[in-house]
Design an enzyme around this catalytic site. Sequence first.
Site, short mmCIF file in Angstrom:
data_model
loop_
_atom_site.label_atom_id
_atom_site.label_comp_id
_atom_site.label_asym_id
_atom_site.label_seq_id
_atom_site.Cartn_x
_atom_site.Cartn_y
_atom_site.Cartn_z
N ALA A 40 59.04 80.91 67.30
CA ALA A 40 58.80 82.01 66.35
C ALA A 40 59.98 82.06 65.38
CB ALA A 40 58.56 83.32 67.09
N SER A 41 60.55 83.24 65.13
CA SER A 41 61.54 83.36 64.06
C SER A 41 62.89 82.73 64.36
CB SER A 41 61.72 84.83 63.69
OG SER A 41 60.60 85.30 62.97
N VAL A 42 63.11 82.27 65.57
CA VAL A 42 64.29 81.44 65.82
C VAL A 42 64.20 80.17 64.97
CG1 VAL A 42 65.61 80.18 67.58
CG2 VAL A 42 64.64 82.41 68.12
N LYS A 56 63.74 80.07 61.89
CA LYS A 56 64.28 80.29 60.55
C LYS A 56 65.63 79.61 60.34
CE LYS A 56 61.81 84.49 59.17
NZ LYS A 56 60.80 84.60 60.24
#
Length: 330
Positions: free
Chosen positions: A55-57, A59
């Site tokens: 998920a947003s890791v 980014k």
Amino acid sequence: MQHDIDALMRAYDGKVPGASVLVLRDGEALVRRSYGRADLEAGIAATPTTNYRLASVSKQFTAASILLLAQDGKLTLDDPVRRWLPSLPAVADAITLRQLLTHTSGLIDYEDVMDATDTRQVHDADVLHLLEAQDRTYFAPGHGYRYSNSGYALLALIVERASGQRYADFLRTRIFVPLGMLDTVAFEDGISSVTHRAYGYSFEDGTWQRTDQSTTSAVLGDGGIYSSIDDLARWDAALYDQRLLSADSLRQAFMPATKTDEDDVEYGFGWRITGETLWHSGETIGFRNVIVRYPRQHLTVVVLTNRNEPEPYEMAKKIAALALDRVAAE
């Protein structure tokens, strides 16, 4: 310490969606352990090589890609976004890549303008098409903060245009393979596969239900990478030297660029910054993850889970406290 961490992770053990926990000190694994199952239906246990959807890791890898291209001279962080994505409306004229990286662009959240009746998965290019129809921003670019998945989806497209490679291929050839992260992948259904894959679950009506994908799960730039604690140990190591990013690029990534909507949290390039810690969480249907780095102590804690809740940031901080107590006692 292992016994105390096992106690903290007890709810993840057994025939339930699991977790993988990594504690690194000076590049060595103090704890490298998994709990529960990666696949309930097949009865497959989670292991340190299990790959979870970050998920947003993800980014921080998108941000690193932009920094690599800046090092290559292919772009600059202050390029207008419309230099690379000219189909965006005129309201985006003042937005720069730096503002996309730091969530200060004011871009409309693509999730808020999706067609709720369309069950097809959205991809990064679809995010661009959704934003082409938006003639407003939440605030003037550079004059506010609002966490933006839209911005990171656009950054993935900019990586493609500046490099001439598909985004997933750029990640593989410029980051994953050079660092030995051979099982990490920006997953594209029908194109790539995930080895040792964890499937996501949610607890509904008294049982665990597989909730592995949503309509936004195919967007790569904001959250589409799968990785394991073993591969993330390799990533963490590369953040202490210049084997991938230059000293200046690392400084920029880890430097507070803006305050956020949390009083004690600032944001760099794909990293939240709280006191001495660099961290980022990742939340998507069926997965909750976090990486917390203490650079001065050369300590990192990673917790990856394949269940919809709870968010593991507080758990990771408790694990880090145990590790720091051990370090202090040495």
